[in-house]
Enzyme design. Structure first.
Site, PDB file in Angstrom:
ATOM      1  N   TYR A  30      40.497  40.940  30.772  1.00  0.00           N
ATOM      2  CA  TYR A  30      40.626  40.380  32.106  1.00  0.00           C
ATOM      3  C   TYR A  30      40.787  41.528  33.104  1.00  0.00           C
ATOM      4  O   TYR A  30      41.710  42.332  32.977  1.00  0.00           O
ATOM      5  CB  TYR A  30      41.850  39.450  32.187  1.00  0.00           C
ATOM      6  CG  TYR A  30      42.112  38.973  33.595  1.00  0.00           C
ATOM      7  CD1 TYR A  30      41.222  38.104  34.217  1.00  0.00           C
ATOM      8  CD2 TYR A  30      43.208  39.416  34.321  1.00  0.00           C
ATOM      9  CE1 TYR A  30      41.424  37.679  35.524  1.00  0.00           C
ATOM     10  CE2 TYR A  30      43.427  38.999  35.625  1.00  0.00           C
ATOM     11  CZ  TYR A  30      42.529  38.134  36.213  1.00  0.00           C
ATOM     12  OH  TYR A  30      42.719  37.724  37.508  1.00  0.00           O
ATOM     13  N   ASP A  45      48.398  43.413  46.853  1.00  0.00           N
ATOM     14  CA  ASP A  45      47.261  42.562  46.485  1.00  0.00           C
ATOM     15  C   ASP A  45      47.050  41.490  47.563  1.00  0.00           C
ATOM     16  O   ASP A  45      47.321  40.317  47.345  1.00  0.00           O
ATOM     17  CB  ASP A  45      47.610  41.936  45.120  1.00  0.00           C
ATOM     18  CG  ASP A  45      46.543  40.993  44.601  1.00  0.00           C
ATOM     19  OD1 ASP A  45      45.374  41.142  44.985  1.00  0.00           O
ATOM     20  OD2 ASP A  45      46.905  40.098  43.802  1.00  0.00           O
ATOM     21  N   ASP A  72      38.708  38.928  38.166  1.00  0.00           N
ATOM     22  CA  ASP A  72      39.210  38.339  39.392  1.00  0.00           C
ATOM     23  C   ASP A  72      38.158  38.609  40.469  1.00  0.00           C
ATOM     24  O   ASP A  72      37.609  39.714  40.549  1.00  0.00           O
ATOM     25  CB  ASP A  72      40.506  39.098  39.737  1.00  0.00           C
ATOM     26  CG  ASP A  72      41.405  38.389  40.708  1.00  0.00           C
ATOM     27  OD1 ASP A  72      40.926  37.511  41.409  1.00  0.00           O
ATOM     28  OD2 ASP A  72      42.592  38.763  40.751  1.00  0.00           O
ATOM     29  N   ASP A  74      38.997  37.173  43.651  1.00  0.00           N
ATOM     30  CA  ASP A  74      39.793  36.684  44.788  1.00  0.00           C
ATOM     31  C   ASP A  74      39.152  35.431  45.411  1.00  0.00           C
ATOM     32  O   ASP A  74      38.836  34.483  44.725  1.00  0.00           O
ATOM     33  CB  ASP A  74      39.979  37.801  45.819  1.00  0.00           C
ATOM     34  CG  ASP A  74      41.037  38.822  45.383  1.00  0.00           C
ATOM     35  OD1 ASP A  74      41.643  38.629  44.305  1.00  0.00           O
ATOM     36  OD2 ASP A  74      41.250  39.804  46.101  1.00  0.00           O
ATOM     37  N   HIS A  99      36.581  34.711  38.432  1.00  0.00           N
ATOM     38  CA  HIS A  99      37.256  33.528  38.985  1.00  0.00           C
ATOM     39  C   HIS A  99      37.363  33.642  40.490  1.00  0.00           C
ATOM     40  O   HIS A  99      37.507  34.726  41.054  1.00  0.00           O
ATOM     41  CB  HIS A  99      38.600  33.230  38.317  1.00  0.00           C
ATOM     42  CG  HIS A  99      39.726  34.180  38.560  1.00  0.00           C
ATOM     43  ND1 HIS A  99      40.411  34.264  39.749  1.00  0.00           N
ATOM     44  CD2 HIS A  99      40.322  35.064  37.735  1.00  0.00           C
ATOM     45  CE1 HIS A  99      41.374  35.157  39.647  1.00  0.00           C
ATOM     46  NE2 HIS A  99      41.336  35.681  38.434  1.00  0.00           N
ATOM     47  N   GLU A 101      39.209  31.780  43.922  1.00  0.00           N
ATOM     48  CA  GLU A 101      40.385  30.962  44.231  1.00  0.00           C
ATOM     49  C   GLU A 101      40.255  30.269  45.583  1.00  0.00           C
ATOM     50  O   GLU A 101      39.489  30.722  46.447  1.00  0.00           O
ATOM     51  CB  GLU A 101      41.653  31.819  44.166  1.00  0.00           C
ATOM     52  CG  GLU A 101      41.751  32.859  45.266  1.00  0.00           C
ATOM     53  CD  GLU A 101      42.668  34.028  44.895  1.00  0.00           C
ATOM     54  OE1 GLU A 101      42.663  34.448  43.724  1.00  0.00           O
ATOM     55  OE2 GLU A 101      43.367  34.507  45.805  1.00  0.00           O
ATOM     56  N   CYS A 109      49.236  37.101  46.167  1.00  0.00           N
ATOM     57  CA  CYS A 109      49.469  36.857  44.743  1.00  0.00           C
ATOM     58  C   CYS A 109      49.783  35.376  44.575  1.00  0.00           C
ATOM     59  O   CYS A 109      50.507  34.791  45.382  1.00  0.00           O
ATOM     60  CB  CYS A 109      50.650  37.702  44.268  1.00  0.00           C
ATOM     61  SG  CYS A 109      51.349  37.103  42.715  1.00  0.00           S
ATOM     62  N   ARG A 144      39.761  28.748  40.413  1.00  0.00           N
ATOM     63  CA  ARG A 144      41.242  28.814  40.411  1.00  0.00           C
ATOM     64  C   ARG A 144      41.769  27.996  41.579  1.00  0.00           C
ATOM     65  O   ARG A 144      41.269  28.131  42.699  1.00  0.00           O
ATOM     66  CB  ARG A 144      41.666  30.280  40.522  1.00  0.00           C
ATOM     67  CG  ARG A 144      43.098  30.481  41.012  1.00  0.00           C
ATOM     68  CD  ARG A 144      43.508  31.934  40.912  1.00  0.00           C
ATOM     69  NE  ARG A 144      44.548  32.258  41.870  1.00  0.00           N
ATOM     70  CZ  ARG A 144      45.147  33.446  41.967  1.00  0.00           C
ATOM     71  NH1 ARG A 144      44.797  34.423  41.151  1.00  0.00           N
ATOM     72  NH2 ARG A 144      46.075  33.662  42.866  1.00  0.00           N
ATOM     73  N   GLU A 174      46.823  27.839  38.970  1.00  0.00           N
ATOM     74  CA  GLU A 174      47.704  28.981  39.257  1.00  0.00           C
ATOM     75  C   GLU A 174      49.115  28.539  39.631  1.00  0.00           C
ATOM     76  O   GLU A 174      49.303  27.485  40.262  1.00  0.00           O
ATOM     77  CB  GLU A 174      47.092  29.808  40.398  1.00  0.00           C
ATOM     78  CG  GLU A 174      47.930  30.959  40.915  1.00  0.00           C
ATOM     79  CD  GLU A 174      48.145  32.103  39.909  1.00  0.00           C
ATOM     80  OE1 GLU A 174      48.461  31.821  38.732  1.00  0.00           O
ATOM     81  OE2 GLU A 174      48.023  33.272  40.326  1.00  0.00           O
ATOM     82  N   ASN A 196      47.545  31.694  33.060  1.00  0.00           N
ATOM     83  CA  ASN A 196      47.936  33.015  33.566  1.00  0.00           C
ATOM     84  C   ASN A 196      49.359  33.329  33.126  1.00  0.00           C
ATOM     85  O   ASN A 196      50.303  32.718  33.588  1.00  0.00           O
ATOM     86  CB  ASN A 196      47.838  32.999  35.101  1.00  0.00           C
ATOM     87  CG  ASN A 196      48.231  34.331  35.729  1.00  0.00           C
ATOM     88  OD1 ASN A 196      48.497  35.305  35.038  1.00  0.00           O
ATOM     89  ND2 ASN A 196      48.261  34.357  37.053  1.00  0.00           N
TER      90      ASN A 196
HETATM   91  C1  LIG Z   1      46.085  37.025  38.191  1.00  0.00           C
HETATM   92  C2  LIG Z   1      46.199  37.738  39.482  1.00  0.00           C
HETATM   93  O1  LIG Z   1      45.379  37.097  40.438  1.00  0.00           O
HETATM   94  C3  LIG Z   1      45.681  39.183  39.373  1.00  0.00           C
HETATM   95  O2  LIG Z   1      45.189  39.681  40.398  1.00  0.00           O
HETATM   96  O3  LIG Z   1      45.798  39.778  38.317  1.00  0.00           O
HETATM   97  C4  LIG Z   1      47.675  37.812  40.004  1.00  0.00           C
HETATM   98  C5  LIG Z   1      48.637  38.451  39.035  1.00  0.00           C
HETATM   99  C6  LIG Z   1      49.993  38.812  39.610  1.00  0.00           C
HETATM  100  O4  LIG Z   1      50.089  39.159  40.797  1.00  0.00           O
HETATM  101  O5  LIG Z   1      50.957  38.813  38.850  1.00  0.00           O
HETATM  102  C7  LIG Z   1      48.103  36.416  40.443  1.00  0.00           C
HETATM  103  O6  LIG Z   1      48.626  35.664  39.611  1.00  0.00           O
HETATM  104  O7  LIG Z   1      47.910  36.079  41.625  1.00  0.00           O
HETATM  105 MG   LIG Z   2      44.343  38.272  41.715  1.00  0.00          MG
END
Ligand SMILES: C[C@](O)(C(=O)O)[C@H](CC(=O)O)C(=O)O
Ligand SMILES: [Mg+2]
Length: 278
Positions: A30, A45, A72, A74, A99, A101, A109, A144, A174, A196
């Site tokens: 991943y 992020d 990911d 986004d 994926h 979202e 996040c 997502r 999520e 996740n």
């Molecule tokens: C899965 C996720 O989108 C990621 O970018 O890895 C994050 C992981 C995290 O920030 O712990 C998410 O869950 O949004």
């Molecule tokens: Mg992410």
């Protein structure tokens, strides 16, 4: 990527993490958006990394790890037309899927408060754009939904159903708060589900064996290795700066030989020798 069994997908964030996970025996990887953004840019992020940067890291990872990699993507880096371009670039980078979202950009996040979601109709449009833009029909579009923490469980499940109807290959619910919620999603959609297992968020730690019983086909561990690495970095720099020598931490390092073994150095030397005809 989907099999009868549940695929464990360790999170990676650059070439060397992909090498390490692959050599540890991962059957699939991943590529974490948080990992890319935190590791390569050193910033939060929150949609600061671009499609080009994601695709570049994806290409590094797929180059060194010959297993399926889900990345990911986004929010797809824009609207339907941008999502189409995202699929083209990410597929070209050698990925097995992405994926997308349903957060409003700039995304956060999924385990933080203060998120907002786009209308389900808009997300369905993005999913259709993504599905239509695949070259290889087996390229996976995972939808997502971040709605659990925004609109509640019922609304999140309703969205998942709509996204399935729009052609998503799998659903990533999520920010769920426990096993019962994972179970509720399993009962609501018929396509594969991704769980996740990120740490220190909304979801308790649940082992893969339990996700298998719950009917989840994929479990990602997006930031597990990253978090361990960050602590090692912090401790190493602090030790070096406070003592002025690395003598006390040599036993915590990969040696030069171990590093070269990790990155198959000898194979490069062999190839170079072969090509020079000696
Ligand atoms: C899965 C996720 O989108 C990621 O970018 O890895 C994050 C992981 C995290 O920030 O712990 C998410 O869950 O949004
Ligand atoms: Mg992410």
């Amino acid at each position: 990527m989907i099999s009868e069994d549940t695929v464990v997908m360790p999170g990676v964030f650059n070439g060397i993490s992909a090498v390490s996970a692959h050599k540890a025996g991962a059957r699939a990887l991943y590529l974490s958006g948080a990992g890319i953004t935190n590791a390569a840019l050193g910033v939060p992020d929150i949609a600061l990394a671009t499609l080009t940067e994601f695709a570049q890291q994806a290409a590094y990872v797929t180059q060194v790890a010959p297993v399926p990699v889900l990345s990911d993507a986004d929010t797809g880096f824009g609207e339907a037309l941008n999502v189409a371009r995202t699929v083209i670039e990410m597929e070209r980078a050698g990925l097995a899927g992405i994926h997308l979202e349903d957060q409003i950009s700039p995304k956060r996040c999924g385990h933080l408060d203060g998120k907002s979601c786009i209308e389900p109709l808009e997300m369905a449009r993005k999913i259709r754009a993504a599905v239509d833009s695949k070259r290889d029909p087996s390229f996976m579009i995972v939808a997502r939904t971040d709605a659990r923490g925004v609109e509640g469980l019922d609304s999140a499940i309703e969205r998942a159903r709509r996204y399935e109807g729009a052609g998503a290959d799998a659903i990533f619910p999520e920010g769920l708060t426990g096993e019962a919620e994972f179970e509720a999603f399993r009962g609501a959609v018929s396509i594969p589900l991704l769980a996740n297992m990120t740490e220190f968020g909304k979801t308790p730690i649940i082992p893969v064996s339990r996700f298998r019983e719950l009917g989840y086909g994929m479990v990602i561990f997006p930031m597990t290795a990253f978090r361990v690495m960050l602590r090692a970095l912090d401790e190493t720099y602090a030790e070096l700066l406070s003592t002025g020598t690395q003598a006390g931490i040599l036993d915590r390092m990969r040696t030069r030989a171990e590093l070269y073994d990790r990155i198959d150095y000898a194979q490069y030397d062999d190839a170079d020798r072969r090509w020079s005809g000696n």
